[in-house]
Design a protein around this motif. Structure first.
Motif, short mmCIF file in Angstrom:
data_model
loop_
_atom_site.label_atom_id
_atom_site.label_comp_id
_atom_site.label_asym_id
_atom_site.label_seq_id
_atom_site.Cartn_x
_atom_site.Cartn_y
_atom_site.Cartn_z
N LEU A 105 0.82 -1.21 0.00
CA LEU A 105 0.00 0.00 0.00
C LEU A 105 0.86 1.26 0.00
N LEU A 106 1.90 1.27 0.81
CA LEU A 106 2.77 2.44 0.89
C LEU A 106 3.69 2.54 -0.32
N ARG A 107 4.08 1.41 -0.85
CA ARG A 107 4.99 1.43 -2.00
C ARG A 107 4.31 2.00 -3.25
N ASN A 108 3.00 1.73 -3.39
CA ASN A 108 2.26 2.20 -4.57
C ASN A 108 1.08 3.08 -4.17
N LYS A 109 1.31 3.94 -3.17
CA LYS A 109 0.20 4.73 -2.62
C LYS A 109 -0.45 5.64 -3.65
N PHE A 110 0.32 6.19 -4.57
CA PHE A 110 -0.27 7.09 -5.57
C PHE A 110 -1.13 6.31 -6.57
N MET A 111 -0.71 5.12 -6.92
CA MET A 111 -1.50 4.28 -7.82
C MET A 111 -2.83 3.91 -7.16
N TYR A 112 -2.79 3.54 -5.89
CA TYR A 112 -4.03 3.18 -5.19
C TYR A 112 -4.91 4.41 -5.00
N ALA A 113 -4.32 5.58 -4.83
CA ALA A 113 -5.12 6.81 -4.72
C ALA A 113 -5.86 7.09 -6.02
N LEU A 114 -5.21 6.84 -7.15
CA LEU A 114 -5.87 7.02 -8.44
C LEU A 114 -6.99 6.00 -8.64
N ALA A 115 -6.79 4.78 -8.13
CA ALA A 115 -7.79 3.72 -8.31
C ALA A 115 -8.94 3.83 -7.32
N LEU A 116 -8.77 4.61 -6.25
CA LEU A 116 -9.76 4.68 -5.17
C LEU A 116 -11.16 5.10 -5.64
N PRO A 117 -11.32 6.15 -6.46
CA PRO A 117 -12.69 6.51 -6.91
C PRO A 117 -13.38 5.36 -7.64
N GLY A 118 -12.65 4.67 -8.51
CA GLY A 118 -13.24 3.54 -9.21
C GLY A 118 -13.62 2.41 -8.27
N VAL A 146 -20.07 0.63 -4.22
CA VAL A 146 -21.40 1.19 -3.95
C VAL A 146 -22.44 0.68 -4.95
N PHE A 147 -22.08 0.63 -6.24
CA PHE A 147 -23.06 0.31 -7.26
C PHE A 147 -23.02 -1.14 -7.76
N ALA A 148 -21.98 -1.90 -7.39
CA ALA A 148 -21.91 -3.28 -7.86
C ALA A 148 -21.94 -4.30 -6.72
N TYR A 149 -21.33 -3.98 -5.58
CA TYR A 149 -21.26 -4.96 -4.50
C TYR A 149 -22.35 -4.78 -3.45
#
Length: 327
Positions: free
Chosen positions: A31-44, A50-53
């Protein structure tokens, strides 16, 4: 990176995080190593949650005699009774076969058309013409099926329809399209290709753009023609993408394209023999009977069978082309 991790969690420094702290340690390390990638993926991820699960909790309606006033917690549990509604009718076999037949045609011819369009566009030399061509081919995807249905009426009308006017010019008797179900599988496939093949070709064009140009240059130096480069370079490298997208498409093979079929066909019983699919059948039952439990049961059945098919096709792909499998 080790300094960053040490600053956040001093005990998670270097490789100790992976060796001494188990699954939780590896999770925080990733999580810390790729924190910016996960931040970009967070909205999706939030959108899917919310809408699928979260709505999956509503599956329980398929096993209830659902009453809107009583809600999910107050409605009576009836087991598999809602599923009997679909299989008790004499039309279920025809509806299922129509759904499978039309979706197989959509997947097969849609994939072929998208691949051909992608190859044709990438082979075009002029940049301006290429951009214009892409825009023209992608534009139909953004048209509503309701708008398309309005144009279709002008094309297939028995009196004054564009197609029948052309046939009349050659002395051929007009065709009553709106009462002849045998023509509509072809018409629906053509509409599906026109509407979605251009947009679907974007993925294939991106794949082709990622191919190393030096491969084509080497082939040209060896005397390969344009068709030979397409056959022996482009198509083999497109194969994993084609298989992957086909696997994803198979997941919805029991879901008829409701927007397309209902907008074009509507409630025309004369065309039901070849165009009535599970979605339109259940929609009519829901509108006529108002039974949400029955509609939810068929929807759950479609999703479950789609899941089984995806897993099955993925297993086959994993054995024949391991690089193309989803998991």
């Amino acid at each position: 990176m080790d300094e960053t991790l040490s600053a956040v969690r001093p005990e998670y420094s270097g490789s100790r995080i992976k060796k001494n702290h188990g699954v939780v340690g590896r999770f925080f390390y990733e999580l810390l190593r790729n924190k910016f990638m996960y931040a970009l993926a967070l909205p999706g991820m939030i959108w899917f949650f919310v809408f699928a699960y979260l709505p999956m909790g509503g599956i329980v309606i398929a096993f209830q005699d659902f009453n809107v006033m009583k809600g999910i917690t107050g409605s009576k549990f009836v087991g598999l009774k809602n599923f009997e509604f679909f299989f008790r009718t004499n039309d279920w076999l025809k509806v299922v076969s129509n759904t499978l037949f039309l979706n197989i045609l959509f997947i097969a011819f849609g994939t072929i058309a998208a691949v051909v369009i992608a190859i044709m566009v990438t082979e075009i030399g002029g940049k301006t013409f290429k951009k214009v061509s892409q825009s023209v081919m992608i534009f139909p995807h953004f048209l509503s099926w309701t708008v398309v249905a309005m144009f279709m009426t002008a094309f297939v009308a028995t009196d004054g329809g564009f197609i029948n006017q052309i046939l009349g010019g050659f002395g051929i008797a007009p065709i009553t399209f709106l009462s002849s179900p045998q023509y509509w599988p072809i018409i629906l496939v053509l509409l599906k290709i026109w509407h979605g093949a251009g947009f679907g070709s974007i993925v294939y064009m991106a794949t082709i753009a990622g191919i190393n140009p030096e491969v084509y240059e080497s082939a040209s130096m060896d005397g390969a023609s344009r068709l030979q480069k397409i056959r022996f370079i482009t198509m083999p490298l497109l194969k994993p993408t084609i298989i992957l997208l086909t696997i994803l498409s198979v997941g919805g093979i029991f879901n008829g394209d409701f927007g397309l079929i209902y907008a074009i066909i509507g409630r025309n019983p004369m065309l039901y023999p070849t165009t009535d699919v599970i979605d339109t059948y259940v929609f009519r039952a829901l509108m006529d009977l108002g039974d949400l439990g029955m509609a939810a049961a068929v929807g759950f059945l479609q999703s479950f069978i789609g899941f089984v098919l995806v897993v099955t096709v993925n297993a086959v792909a994993k054995k024949t082309a391991p690089d193309s499998a989803i998991f």
